[in-house]
Scaffold this active site. Sequence first.
Site, PDB file in Angstrom:
ATOM      1  N   LYS A   1      40.307  32.779  25.028  1.00 13.63           N
ATOM      2  CA  LYS A   1      40.427  33.924  25.925  1.00 13.63           C
ATOM      3  C   LYS A   1      41.883  34.377  25.951  1.00 13.63           C
ATOM      4  CE  LYS A   1      40.544  35.278  30.720  1.00 13.63           C
ATOM      5  NZ  LYS A   1      40.608  34.770  32.104  1.00 13.63           N
ATOM      6  N   GLY A  48      42.384  36.606  41.589  1.00  9.70           N
ATOM      7  CA  GLY A  48      42.540  35.837  42.821  1.00  9.70           C
ATOM      8  C   GLY A  48      42.449  36.636  44.101  1.00  9.70           C
ATOM      9  N   ALA A  65      37.777  38.237  36.876  1.00 13.83           N
ATOM     10  CA  ALA A  65      38.779  38.386  37.942  1.00 13.83           C
ATOM     11  C   ALA A  65      38.291  39.298  39.059  1.00 13.83           C
ATOM     12  CB  ALA A  65      40.109  38.908  37.418  1.00 13.83           C
ATOM     13  N   GLY A  66      38.558  38.865  40.284  1.00 16.03           N
ATOM     14  CA  GLY A  66      38.301  39.687  41.456  1.00 16.03           C
ATOM     15  C   GLY A  66      37.070  39.333  42.249  1.00 16.03           C
ATOM     16  N   ASN A 122      37.155  31.848  39.072  1.00 17.02           N
ATOM     17  CA  ASN A 122      37.825  30.594  39.373  1.00 17.02           C
ATOM     18  C   ASN A 122      38.105  30.480  40.876  1.00 17.02           C
ATOM     19  OD1 ASN A 122      39.299  28.115  38.424  1.00 17.02           O
ATOM     20  ND2 ASN A 122      40.990  29.156  39.420  1.00 17.02           N
TER      21      ASN A 122
END
Length: 258
Positions: free
Chosen positions: A101, A162, A188-189, A210
């Site tokens: 990635k 995040g 993300a988000g 994550n």
Amino acid sequence: MSGEDTWTVAGRTFRSRLIVGTGKYKDYAINAAAAEAAGAEIVTVAVRRVNLSDPSQPMLVDFVRPDRFTYLPNTAGCFTGEDAVRTLRLAREAGDWSLVKLEVLSDTKTLYPDMEETLRALKLLVKEGFDVMVYCTDDPVYARKLEEAGAAAIMPLGAPIGSGLGIQNRVNIRLIVEQAKVPVLVDAGVGTASDATIAMELGCDGVLMNTAIAEAKDPILMAEAMKHAVIAGRLSYRAGRMPRRMYADPSSPLAGLI
């Protein structure tokens, strides 16, 4: 419709459409338990931040085992194309990983991808034989350029890394999905289960997250919630939603009433 529903990236086929990270957890044991609860088959690993080689310290591979999960090395923390390429070369040497990635960040405040550097790094990595999944902005034009340059998957952000703000631009994500001939995964988000469901209902092939799991009050329970959210969103997308209407439409016919 609810039978086997797999997706394929760079010739590798997976059942789970939820990819989880390996950062921000209290320890590797919780990380491993969350990955199992999520039903994940792929875990993304920040090569520059996670201990993969020092046996005197806790090692990720002893908990999140490479024989159980497909490792997806990433270039988190890289701000130039050169840094990203160097990092992934090291990852290939360390673990013989070729599915990777790529993320090249523009600044430390927003962690938005620098798309010019990202595209340049992608071209270098493709020439070296890497299969590259690419973190990018939700720009359909750049998404197309990445695919034309050889990206194995397109990974537009839903919101800043995040942030937990959820999918901020559904229109662009949908445009990217409609034009792409490679997998599209929101990266993300995501903050909660409904965000993951929305990503899947837009037609994405998967979701990477994550912080939404790692920083939940109960990471393992949230991981399970995310598993079901991704499955529900995918089923909803495959089923085809009802049309939106401006006005009410009765569930029962109004004609022939007693």
